[in-house]
Design an enzyme around this catalytic site. Structure first.
Site, PDB file in Angstrom:
ATOM      1  CB  ILE A  68      -0.909   0.053   1.251  1.00  0.00           C
ATOM      2  CG1 ILE A  68      -1.553  -1.308   1.523  1.00  0.00           C
ATOM      3  CG2 ILE A  68      -1.952   1.155   1.113  1.00  0.00           C
ATOM      4  CD1 ILE A  68      -2.419  -1.851   0.414  1.00  0.00           C
ATOM      5  CB  CYS A  69       1.028   4.194   0.493  1.00  0.00           C
ATOM      6  SG  CYS A  69       1.442   5.941   0.528  1.00  0.00           S
TER       7      CYS A  69
END
Length: 272
Positions: free
Chosen positions: A151-152
Site C-alpha cells: 500500500i502506498c
C-alpha cells in the site's frame, strides 16, 4: 434469489467480521471441537469460507491507515488468518504515534503465506528500505508467498527486496516516478495486479485493495456484503485527492513539502 437466501444474506452482512474472527479462533484451536455457528450457514456458497494465511508487516513509522484500511476487509474474509508481523513483539509506533502490537516476529512468521502486505510511510519507510533484517525477511517471505502486495510507498520496500522487477506497479503519486529504479513500470491505476504482485496507490487505496482481495478470493456478492457493512461509498468534499484533479497550487505545495523525502529515497536508490 429465493426468500430464504435473501434473508440469509441480510443476516450475514451483520455478522461477517464476527464470523471471520470465529473462523480464525476455531482454526487456531484445532483440533478442538468447533462450536456450531450461531446462524444457519447451510445456504452459504462453499467458496465463501477460505483458509488463507495473511501477513501484514509492521515497522516503525509506518502509516496507520495503510495497515488498518486493508486489515478491516482482510480480517473479514471468513476462514482467513491475519497476522501482524514485526522484528519483535514490542509495540510498533506509526508515523502519527498510534501503536500497534504485533502477533508474531519475522522468525515466527509462517513460511507459506497466501498474502504478504507492506504498508507505506515516509521516513519510517526510508529506514525500512535500509534495514537489512527487514529487507531479508521481505525478500524471503515475498519469494515464497502466493501474493505479494503493498500500500502506498510500501512498494518501495518491495522494490528494494527485488520483488517488482519486470512488473507493472503503483505507489503514492509522490514517488511513483521512482519505480523504474526497481525495473518496474509505473501505472496510474489505483490498484495494480501483475502476476502475483498487487500494489495499491496512496494511503486510502488500501481499502480498495482490501475489497480487491475479497473479490479475488471470494466473489462479488461476498465483496458487496463487505462494502455495504463498511458503508464504503466515498463522497469526499473535495476532488483534490486525485493528483490529476488537484489544483496546481495544491499539488505544488505538497510536492515542495515532501521534496526532501523524494530526494532522500532517490539518493538511497542510486546508492548514495
Amino acid at each position: 434469489m429465493n426468500t430464504e437466501r435473501r434473508e440469509f444474506l441480510r443476516q450475514l452482512t451483520c455478522v461477517l467480521p464476527g464470523l471471520a474472527a470465529l473462523a480464525q479462533t476455531a482454526s487456531a484451536q484445532a483440533p478442538a471441537k468447533t462450536p456450531p455457528p450461531a446462524h444457519d450457514m447451510s445456504a452459504m456458497p462453499p467458496g465463501w469460507m477460505g483458509k488463507e494465511v495473511i501477513a501484514q508487516v509492521l515497522y516503525p513509522g509506518f502509516t496507520a491507515l495503510d495497515l488498518i484500511g486493508p486489515h478491516y476487509f482482510l480480517s473479514s474474509l471468513m476462514g482467513a488468518k491475519v497476522l501482524l508481523v514485526a522484528k519483535s513483539k514490542e509495540l510498533v509506533s506509526s508515523d502519527t504515534g498510534v501503536k500497534i502490537m504485533p502477533d508474531v516476529t519475522f522468525a515466527e512468521c509462517p513460511a507459506a503465506l497466501d498474502l504478504l502486505c507492506l504498508p507505506g510511510g515516509t521516513t519510517g519507510t526510508l529506514a525500512a528500505m535500509q534495514d537489512p533484517e527487514t529487507i531479508a525477511f521481505i525478500r524471503k517471505a515475498g519469494g515464497e508467498a502466493r501474493v505479494v502486495s503493498s500500500i502506498c510507498t510500501g512498494s518501495l520496500i518491495l522494490g528494494v527486496a527485488g520483488l517488482l522487477k519486470g512488473k507493472k506497479a503503483t505507489s503514492h503519486w509522490l514517488v511513483k516516478d521512482l519505480l523504474h529504479h526497481f525495473g518496474a513500470t509505473a501505472s496510474d491505476d489505483r490498484v495494480v495486479e501483475d502476476g502475483n504482485v498487487i500494489t495499491a496507490a496512496g494511503v486510502t487505496a488500501g481499502m480498495d485493495f482490501g475489497l480487491h482481495m475479497s473479490l479475488k478470493w471470494r466473489d462479488r456478492e461476498y465483496t458487496d456484503c463487505l462494502a455495504l457493512l463498511a458503508e464504503y461509498d466515498p463522497h469526499p468534499p473535495t476532488t483534490a485527492g486525485d493528483p490529476a484533479k488537484a489544483p496546481a497550487r495544491v499539488k505544488q505545495l505538497m510536492t515542495d513539502m515532501l521534496a526532501g523525502f523524494h530526494a532522500k529515497v532517490e539518493t538511497v536508490l542510486k546508492g548514495g
